[in-house]
Structures are given as C-alpha cells and as structure tokens.
Scaffold this motif. Sequence first.
Motif, PDB file in Angstrom:
ATOM      1  N   MET A  84      25.829  -9.517 -46.079  1.00  0.00           N
ATOM      2  CA  MET A  84      27.067  -8.921 -45.565  1.00  0.00           C
ATOM      3  C   MET A  84      28.227  -9.865 -45.832  1.00  0.00           C
ATOM      4  N   GLN A  85      29.410  -9.299 -45.910  1.00  0.00           N
ATOM      5  CA  GLN A  85      30.619 -10.097 -46.095  1.00  0.00           C
ATOM      6  C   GLN A  85      31.218 -10.395 -44.711  1.00  0.00           C
ATOM      7  N   LEU A  86      31.455 -11.660 -44.467  1.00  0.00           N
ATOM      8  CA  LEU A  86      32.056 -12.124 -43.218  1.00  0.00           C
ATOM      9  C   LEU A  86      33.485 -12.562 -43.503  1.00  0.00           C
ATOM     10  N   ALA A  87      34.445 -11.917 -42.852  1.00  0.00           N
ATOM     11  CA  ALA A  87      35.857 -12.251 -43.021  1.00  0.00           C
ATOM     12  C   ALA A  87      36.371 -12.932 -41.759  1.00  0.00           C
ATOM     13  N   THR A  88      37.063 -14.042 -41.947  1.00  0.00           N
ATOM     14  CA  THR A  88      37.645 -14.805 -40.850  1.00  0.00           C
ATOM     15  C   THR A  88      39.074 -15.167 -41.224  1.00  0.00           C
ATOM     16  N   VAL A  89      39.794 -15.741 -40.274  1.00  0.00           N
ATOM     17  CA  VAL A  89      41.111 -16.292 -40.563  1.00  0.00           C
ATOM     18  C   VAL A  89      41.162 -17.715 -40.018  1.00  0.00           C
ATOM     19  N   ASP A  90      42.010 -18.528 -40.626  1.00  0.00           N
ATOM     20  CA  ASP A  90      42.166 -19.882 -40.114  1.00  0.00           C
ATOM     21  C   ASP A  90      43.260 -19.911 -39.049  1.00  0.00           C
ATOM     22  N   ALA A  91      43.577 -21.094 -38.560  1.00  0.00           N
ATOM     23  CA  ALA A  91      44.545 -21.221 -37.476  1.00  0.00           C
ATOM     24  C   ALA A  91      45.933 -20.727 -37.874  1.00  0.00           C
ATOM     25  N   ALA A  92      46.216 -20.721 -39.187  1.00  0.00           N
ATOM     26  CA  ALA A  92      47.517 -20.245 -39.677  1.00  0.00           C
ATOM     27  C   ALA A  92      47.512 -18.751 -39.963  1.00  0.00           C
ATOM     28  N   GLY A  93      46.375 -18.090 -39.769  1.00  0.00           N
ATOM     29  CA  GLY A  93      46.286 -16.665 -40.027  1.00  0.00           C
ATOM     30  C   GLY A  93      45.946 -16.309 -41.457  1.00  0.00           C
ATOM     31  N   HIS A  94      45.566 -17.283 -42.285  1.00  0.00           N
ATOM     32  CA  HIS A  94      45.215 -17.020 -43.673  1.00  0.00           C
ATOM     33  C   HIS A  94      43.770 -16.526 -43.745  1.00  0.00           C
ATOM     34  N   PRO A  95      43.503 -15.432 -44.460  1.00  0.00           N
ATOM     35  CA  PRO A  95      42.159 -14.854 -44.471  1.00  0.00           C
ATOM     36  C   PRO A  95      41.197 -15.604 -45.379  1.00  0.00           C
ATOM     37  N   ASP A  96      39.919 -15.416 -45.085  1.00  0.00           N
ATOM     38  CA  ASP A  96      38.844 -16.008 -45.875  1.00  0.00           C
ATOM     39  C   ASP A  96      37.666 -15.049 -45.812  1.00  0.00           C
ATOM     40  N   VAL A  97      36.825 -15.038 -46.835  1.00  0.00           N
ATOM     41  CA  VAL A  97      35.665 -14.145 -46.831  1.00  0.00           C
ATOM     42  C   VAL A  97      34.551 -14.787 -47.642  1.00  0.00           C
ATOM     43  N   ARG A  98      33.300 -14.508 -47.233  1.00  0.00           N
ATOM     44  CA  ARG A  98      32.131 -15.000 -47.950  1.00  0.00           C
ATOM     45  C   ARG A  98      30.942 -14.122 -47.588  1.00  0.00           C
ATOM     46  N   THR A  99      29.869 -14.240 -48.330  1.00  0.00           N
ATOM     47  CA  THR A  99      28.659 -13.465 -48.052  1.00  0.00           C
ATOM     48  C   THR A  99      27.687 -14.312 -47.240  1.00  0.00           C
ATOM     49  N   VAL A 100      27.201 -13.755 -46.151  1.00  0.00           N
ATOM     50  CA  VAL A 100      26.195 -14.400 -45.312  1.00  0.00           C
ATOM     51  C   VAL A 100      25.094 -13.386 -45.040  1.00  0.00           C
ATOM     52  N   MET A 101      24.054 -13.819 -44.330  1.00  0.00           N
ATOM     53  CA  MET A 101      22.933 -12.943 -44.029  1.00  0.00           C
ATOM     54  C   MET A 101      22.938 -12.520 -42.559  1.00  0.00           C
ATOM     55  N   LEU A 102      22.638 -11.264 -42.340  1.00  0.00           N
ATOM     56  CA  LEU A 102      22.489 -10.748 -40.985  1.00  0.00           C
ATOM     57  C   LEU A 102      21.190 -11.270 -40.394  1.00  0.00           C
ATOM     58  N   HIS A 103      21.258 -11.789 -39.160  1.00  0.00           N
ATOM     59  CA  HIS A 103      20.067 -12.285 -38.483  1.00  0.00           C
ATOM     60  C   HIS A 103      19.588 -11.348 -37.381  1.00  0.00           C
ATOM     61  N   GLY A 104      20.360 -10.328 -37.067  1.00  0.00           N
ATOM     62  CA  GLY A 104      19.948  -9.383 -36.047  1.00  0.00           C
ATOM     63  C   GLY A 104      21.115  -8.522 -35.612  1.00  0.00           C
ATOM     64  N   ALA A 105      20.807  -7.421 -34.930  1.00  0.00           N
ATOM     65  CA  ALA A 105      21.838  -6.532 -34.384  1.00  0.00           C
ATOM     66  C   ALA A 105      21.261  -5.880 -33.140  1.00  0.00           C
ATOM     67  N   ASP A 106      21.883  -6.164 -31.999  1.00  0.00           N
ATOM     68  CA  ASP A 106      21.400  -5.631 -30.734  1.00  0.00           C
ATOM     69  C   ASP A 106      22.586  -5.424 -29.797  1.00  0.00           C
ATOM     70  N   ALA A 107      22.306  -5.295 -28.511  1.00  0.00           N
ATOM     71  CA  ALA A 107      23.365  -4.997 -27.550  1.00  0.00           C
ATOM     72  C   ALA A 107      24.422  -6.100 -27.492  1.00  0.00           C
ATOM     73  N   ARG A 108      24.070  -7.323 -27.865  1.00  0.00           N
ATOM     74  CA  ARG A 108      25.035  -8.416 -27.852  1.00  0.00           C
ATOM     75  C   ARG A 108      25.940  -8.390 -29.073  1.00  0.00           C
TER      76      ARG A 108
END
Length: 220
Positions: A54-78
């Motif tokens: 999956m692609q994970l998109a984040t932003v830094d403290a200045a609001g600049h976006p970033d994206v990379r591919t990581v692996m899903l480890h689970g999906a539940d109520a949390r």
Amino acid sequence: MTDSAFEDTLHSLRVWDTDLPGFDPDTAPDDPLPLFRDWFVDAARAGQPEPHAMQLATVDAAGHPDVRTVMLHGADARGWRFATHSTSTKGRQLAAVPYAALHFYWPARARQVRLRGHITMGGAAEAYDDLHARSTGALAAALVGRQSEPLPSLGVLREASDDAWSRAESDPTAGVATWTVYHLAAREAEFFQGDARRRHVRLRYLRADDDAWTRMLLWP
C-alpha cells in the motif's frame, strides 16, 4: 532511450485488459472494514501480486507531502496497521503530524481503496510481537536500523546487514527499540471499482464524530 520510445510505449499500454468484477454499492456494508477485507481476499485469490502493498502518504512539519510503499500488517477495529522505525523519515513525520492516507491498488480486479485518518502508535509489547511474527529477514532488516540516514556506500550496508543477519539467526528474540506499530483510524474511505466503459463506481464512507458511518456515491 528516445523520447518517442517512451511516448510510444506509454500510449500503447492498455488498462484492465481482463474480465472485471461487478460491484453493487447497495449491497455494501455500513462499515468500510468488512468491505475492505472482502476486496483484499478477492484480490489475493485473483492472483494480484502483493495485495498487502500500500502507498502511505504523510506530510512533514511544514506541510510538504511525502509518499512511499509499505506493507499492511493488519486491519481491525483499531484501524489499518503498519510498522516502521520511529526514527525513520515517515516515523518523524507521523510524530509531527499524526494524520496520514493509505492507498491500495489491485489492477487484477480494477479496484482501488483510499483511506484517510488519524494515526496512533502501539506500545512496546505490540511492536515486539509484530516484529517477531515475521521472518528472520524482517528481523535482520530491523536490526540494521538507521533507516533514512545517509549511507556512505553499499559495502557499509552489506557489512551491517551481514552482522544483523547473524544476530537475528543466533538471537531470534532480539528486540529493536525503535520498531513501532502504527494504526490508521479511518475517518474517510473510498472504494473504486473500474469499468471497461469508464462508468467507474466510487463509494465513499465518511465517519462522523459519534463514529457512525455515512455513505455516498461519487461521480467517476
């Protein structure tokens, strides 16, 4: 490579050159999690390589976006779960702005899932269990550490990796203090089903402050 070779190749590519499944949004559940799980299993059974990528998109403290591919480890109520070093670039960004987006694309089924929400960190015990539920190679990679730091040379990496593999094999219970589990609690989820005639189906879920979900269709 010439510009024409790139352009010719780009414009020769087909999209979803396969039989596509249908999707009736009227049959979708009230909560996006069961639908995600159904689509995930369907993609895996259809032969989609690495459906947990999956692609994970984040932003830094200045609001600049970033994206990379990581692996899903689970999906539940949390929420949707992944893990990384807290000292990595994405770990630092999530500490500064604990909000992120995830994107799954399963071309074997012409399906996408987009998620946005708040990020929380799991505790040390959860991080330990996550790390040791995986392969020796995953533990060795975590033991190398120093993710996102400048690397002097590939030789330095090989030496550090060899040392980490030796430790992972001799001490499979070794811990990694910076290894951290993250949960994305979705406030928004969108399910996209592609259609050969471009009449794509887009179903959007929005989560209210009382945690109730509402659904709506979107124009493709």
